[in-house]
Design a protein around this motif. Structure first.
Motif, PDB file in Angstrom:
ATOM      1  N   MET A  13       0.832  -1.216   0.000  1.00 30.17           N
ATOM      2  CA  MET A  13       0.000   0.000   0.000  1.00 30.17           C
ATOM      3  C   MET A  13       0.865   1.264   0.000  1.00 30.17           C
ATOM      4  O   MET A  13       1.729   1.402  -0.845  1.00 30.17           O
ATOM      5  CB  MET A  13      -0.978  -0.024   1.181  1.00 30.17           C
ATOM      6  N   ASP A  14       0.665   2.172   0.965  1.00 34.37           N
ATOM      7  CA  ASP A  14       1.406   3.442   0.962  1.00 34.37           C
ATOM      8  C   ASP A  14       2.904   3.256   1.189  1.00 34.37           C
ATOM      9  O   ASP A  14       3.685   4.164   0.926  1.00 34.37           O
ATOM     10  CB  ASP A  14       0.846   4.387   2.036  1.00 34.37           C
ATOM     11  N   GLU A  15       3.296   2.090   1.701  1.00 36.98           N
ATOM     12  CA  GLU A  15       4.729   1.795   1.867  1.00 36.98           C
ATOM     13  C   GLU A  15       5.466   1.845   0.525  1.00 36.98           C
ATOM     14  O   GLU A  15       6.667   2.080   0.496  1.00 36.98           O
ATOM     15  CB  GLU A  15       4.925   0.409   2.474  1.00 36.98           C
ATOM     16  N   VAL A  16       4.731   1.626  -0.544  1.00 35.59           N
ATOM     17  CA  VAL A  16       5.324   1.671  -1.889  1.00 35.59           C
ATOM     18  C   VAL A  16       5.967   3.041  -2.136  1.00 35.59           C
ATOM     19  O   VAL A  16       6.947   3.160  -2.868  1.00 35.59           O
ATOM     20  CB  VAL A  16       4.241   1.358  -2.961  1.00 35.59           C
ATOM     21  N   PHE A  17       5.420   4.092  -1.505  1.00 33.26           N
ATOM     22  CA  PHE A  17       5.993   5.442  -1.624  1.00 33.26           C
ATOM     23  C   PHE A  17       6.969   5.729  -0.482  1.00 33.26           C
ATOM     24  O   PHE A  17       8.036   6.289  -0.690  1.00 33.26           O
ATOM     25  CB  PHE A  17       4.875   6.498  -1.627  1.00 33.26           C
ATOM     26  N   GLN A  32      16.029  14.074  -3.622  1.00 35.41           N
ATOM     27  CA  GLN A  32      15.096  13.212  -4.356  1.00 35.41           C
ATOM     28  C   GLN A  32      13.751  13.182  -3.634  1.00 35.41           C
ATOM     29  O   GLN A  32      13.714  13.021  -2.410  1.00 35.41           O
ATOM     30  CB  GLN A  32      15.673  11.794  -4.445  1.00 35.41           C
ATOM     31  N   TRP A  33      12.659  13.351  -4.341  1.00 32.64           N
ATOM     32  CA  TRP A  33      11.335  13.372  -3.722  1.00 32.64           C
ATOM     33  C   TRP A  33      10.289  12.761  -4.636  1.00 32.64           C
ATOM     34  O   TRP A  33      10.210  13.097  -5.815  1.00 32.64           O
ATOM     35  CB  TRP A  33      10.930  14.807  -3.354  1.00 32.64           C
ATOM     36  N   ASP A  34       9.501  11.842  -4.095  1.00 31.63           N
ATOM     37  CA  ASP A  34       8.419  11.216  -4.853  1.00 31.63           C
ATOM     38  C   ASP A  34       7.205  12.148  -4.821  1.00 31.63           C
ATOM     39  O   ASP A  34       6.655  12.413  -3.742  1.00 31.63           O
ATOM     40  CB  ASP A  34       8.072   9.873  -4.209  1.00 31.63           C
ATOM     41  N   PRO A  35       6.768  12.652  -5.974  1.00 30.75           N
ATOM     42  CA  PRO A  35       5.643  13.608  -5.989  1.00 30.75           C
ATOM     43  C   PRO A  35       4.310  13.017  -5.519  1.00 30.75           C
ATOM     44  O   PRO A  35       3.359  13.757  -5.273  1.00 30.75           O
ATOM     45  CB  PRO A  35       5.561  14.030  -7.459  1.00 30.75           C
ATOM     46  N   MET A  36       4.238  11.688  -5.357  1.00 32.25           N
ATOM     47  CA  MET A  36       2.997  11.069  -4.874  1.00 32.25           C
ATOM     48  C   MET A  36       2.861  11.177  -3.352  1.00 32.25           C
ATOM     49  O   MET A  36       1.782  10.957  -2.801  1.00 32.25           O
ATOM     50  CB  MET A  36       2.949   9.585  -5.280  1.00 32.25           C
ATOM     51  N   ILE A  37       3.964  11.509  -2.663  1.00 31.24           N
ATOM     52  CA  ILE A  37       3.932  11.629  -1.199  1.00 31.24           C
ATOM     53  C   ILE A  37       3.338  12.992  -0.831  1.00 31.24           C
ATOM     54  O   ILE A  37       3.760  14.017  -1.357  1.00 31.24           O
ATOM     55  CB  ILE A  37       5.345  11.456  -0.600  1.00 31.24           C
ATOM     56  N   THR A  38       2.382  12.996   0.101  1.00 30.36           N
ATOM     57  CA  THR A  38       1.665  14.239   0.428  1.00 30.36           C
ATOM     58  C   THR A  38       2.100  14.853   1.765  1.00 30.36           C
ATOM     59  O   THR A  38       1.688  15.959   2.085  1.00 30.36           O
ATOM     60  CB  THR A  38       0.141  13.966   0.487  1.00 30.36           C
ATOM     61  N   HIS A 258      -6.250  14.924  -2.686  1.00 32.25           N
ATOM     62  CA  HIS A 258      -6.346  15.441  -1.316  1.00 32.25           C
ATOM     63  C   HIS A 258      -6.812  16.894  -1.312  1.00 32.25           C
ATOM     64  O   HIS A 258      -6.139  17.779  -0.811  1.00 32.25           O
ATOM     65  CB  HIS A 258      -5.000  15.307  -0.597  1.00 32.25           C
ATOM     66  N   GLU A 259      -7.968  17.110  -1.910  1.00 34.37           N
ATOM     67  CA  GLU A 259      -8.515  18.463  -1.963  1.00 34.37           C
ATOM     68  C   GLU A 259      -9.332  18.726  -0.697  1.00 34.37           C
ATOM     69  O   GLU A 259     -10.130  17.893  -0.277  1.00 34.37           O
ATOM     70  CB  GLU A 259      -9.423  18.608  -3.193  1.00 34.37           C
ATOM     71  N   ALA A 260      -9.121  19.906  -0.112  1.00 36.94           N
ATOM     72  CA  ALA A 260      -9.886  20.281   1.082  1.00 36.94           C
ATOM     73  C   ALA A 260     -11.310  20.661   0.678  1.00 36.94           C
ATOM     74  O   ALA A 260     -11.526  21.215  -0.403  1.00 36.94           O
ATOM     75  CB  ALA A 260      -9.209  21.456   1.789  1.00 36.94           C
ATOM     76  N   CYS A 261     -12.276  20.321   1.527  1.00 32.67           N
ATOM     77  CA  CYS A 261     -13.674  20.677   1.278  1.00 32.67           C
ATOM     78  C   CYS A 261     -14.396  20.739   2.617  1.00 32.67           C
ATOM     79  O   CYS A 261     -13.852  20.328   3.638  1.00 32.67           O
ATOM     80  CB  CYS A 261     -14.336  19.655   0.351  1.00 32.67           C
ATOM     81  N   LEU A 262     -15.619  21.239   2.615  1.00 31.31           N
ATOM     82  CA  LEU A 262     -16.406  21.284   3.851  1.00 31.31           C
ATOM     83  C   LEU A 262     -17.252  20.008   3.934  1.00 31.31           C
ATOM     84  O   LEU A 262     -18.408  19.975   3.518  1.00 31.31           O
ATOM     85  CB  LEU A 262     -17.295  22.532   3.880  1.00 31.31           C
ATOM     86  N   HIS A 263     -16.638  18.959   4.468  1.00 26.22           N
ATOM     87  CA  HIS A 263     -17.285  17.653   4.527  1.00 26.22           C
ATOM     88  C   HIS A 263     -17.823  17.431   5.955  1.00 26.22           C
ATOM     89  O   HIS A 263     -17.275  16.641   6.727  1.00 26.22           O
ATOM     90  CB  HIS A 263     -16.252  16.580   4.149  1.00 26.22           C
ATOM     91  N   PHE A 264     -18.910  18.145   6.300  1.00 26.68           N
ATOM     92  CA  PHE A 264     -19.442  18.125   7.668  1.00 26.68           C
ATOM     93  C   PHE A 264     -19.823  16.734   8.180  1.00 26.68           C
ATOM     94  O   PHE A 264     -19.645  16.442   9.365  1.00 26.68           O
ATOM     95  CB  PHE A 264     -20.635  19.086   7.799  1.00 26.68           C
TER      96      PHE A 264
END
Length: 449
Positions: A13-17, A32-38, A258-264
């Protein structure tokens, strides 16, 4: 740990990054930086800081020192730290409660150390154990009045996950809530009005408290006092805003998912999650009776809350593409088996959410109203902007809530621990033994949180 490393040798899973990024740092390739890491590189920097000296002491080769197994071991170290920090926090928060035995504290510590969502990720190379470690450490230092140390540890937590800045605000809020509570008690003494409580009361009491809060916070003298007490946290929050401005957002790397939104409704999911994992404390016959009594006494208030909740569910429910597509996560099945069963299910659950919210607030009534308001603001800030329903996002708000509720009876503590052990046993059984494959893929897939 041994079983997972035998069955799942390579990154999953995320360990791949995470694993290749840590390995790049191991080899000194810090640009060096993987652009998939947030997230920021806190996990990789700490890992290199631990494994490099260990390699030098034990004479390990490069292939061993930065292997997935050794990197996962870093989280075991964080887990041991989390166990000790949880014990110290329980001791500090409940120090005035002389009825709590040392055995009960250790039992509660063991239970929280086995909290299923956090416990599972202890054995994989994820940011969660380190993120929890630095946040709990910052909270502990804050409670002991070491605010500069707390802010520094808050910065370390921020380097693991950007949303941890909310818990830095929470630490500053602890200081502010304490001062507000002192001032409120003085205010009550001046007016000699014994009917108004600083902890609970009617709606009119709440209006008076809010009025007091506004009056207190617009006073320059009070603001100077609070700033003098919380300046280390203010500096860190300023650094955070500078980072967001320069970075163009809170997320580094892949922002599309990973877009921010108002997810009440995230707040409702969190409250339901908390009721399930704290059911020995929140789902008692006494609590249900008290809730039904409260419902009968205040029908107008509850009707208004229900209408607002229905509106928030109607207008602000978001379904992330990962939630619908990735059948390796439990949230995929929760969504499919519960929420996708019928269009009306999400509305019918409002009564459950209201009970969860009432029960949640009822267990915190031993805290001051200002602490509760401050925690609730932080809870909203850390859950609502998240579009993806992900149980890992609930770990820290849950732990801080659980640390602050009164100690339950020994029977309830044992029931909670037994429940966690069963959930963990089932989770690891599924992860290790119930593997499956996707069509057109040779990779083995595993179920996980």
């Amino acid at each position: 740990f041994a079983a997972i490393n035998r069955r799942q040798r390579g990154p999953y899973m995320d360990e791949v990054f995470h694993v290749p990024q840590a390995q790049a740092y191991c080899h000194g390739r810090f640009l060096q930086w993987d652009p998939m890491i947030t997230t920021l590189p806190g996990l990789y920097l700490v890992s290199v800081g631990v494994v490099k000296p260990a390699a030098w002491i034990f004479g390990w080769t490069e292939s061993v020192v930065c292997s997935a197994g050794i990197l996962r071991f870093i989280n075991l170290l964080f887990s041991a730290g989390n166990f000790y920090l949880t014990y110290l926090l329980l001791f500090k928060i409940h120090q005035k409660n002389k009825a709590v035995s040392g055995f009960q504290r250790i039992l509660s510590t063991l239970t929280l150390a086995m909290f299923p969502t956090l416990y599972f990720f202890t054995f994989l190379y994820y940011t969660d154990p380190g993120s929890v470690f630095f946040t709990l450490f910052a909270y502990l230092m804050c409670l002991y009045g070491n605010h500069k140390t707390s802010a520094l540890l808050g910065f370390c937590g921020f380097m693991f996950r950007q949303t941890n800045i909310v818990w830095t605000v929470f630490c500053a809020g602890n200081v502010v809530a304490e001062k507000l509570n002192e001032a409120w008690k003085t205010e009550l003494q001046k007016k000699k009005d014994e009917k108004i409580s600083s902890r609970k009361g009617s709606f009119s009491d709440l209006i008076r408290i809010l009025q007091f809060l506004i009056d207190y916070l617009i006073s320059p003298k009070n603001l100077v006092t609070l700033t003098a007490l919380t300046w280390p946290y203010i500096i860190l929050v300023t650094v955070f805003f500078v980072f967001v401005f320069i970075n163009g957002g809170i997320v580094v790397g892949d922002r599309s998912s990973h877009e921010a939104c108002l997810h009440f409704p995230q707040l409702f999911y969190f409250l339901s999650f908390t009721v399930i994992f704290s059911f020995p404390h929140l789902l008692t016959p006494t609590k249900i009776r008290k809730f039904l009594l409260s419902l009968r006494k205040h029908p107008v208030q509850y009707s208004l809350i229900a209408i607002i909740s229905l509106f928030l569910i109607w207008k602000f429910t978001y379904v992330h593409k990962y939630l619908l597509a990735d059948n390796r996560h439990y949230t995929f099945y929760v969504w499919r088996k519960v929420f996708q069963r019928h269009e009306l299910v999400k509305y019918v659950l409002v009564l459950v959410y209201i009970f969860a919210g009432w029960s949640f607030a009822d267990t915190l009534k031993s805290k001051s109203i200002f602490w509760i308001l401050m925690y609730f603001v932080c809870l909203l800030a850390v859950t609502v902007p998240q579009k993806l329903l992900e149980f890992r996002y609930f770990i820290l708000p849950f732990l801080i809530y659980r640390l602050n509720i009164p100690f339950p009876s020994l029977y309830r503590q044992l029931l909670e621990l037994a429940f966690y052990i069963v959930v963990n046993a089932v989770t690891f059984y599924l992860f290790l033994n119930r593997t499956f494959q996707w069509p057109n893929s040779d990779e083995i897939q595993r179920f996980m949180w």
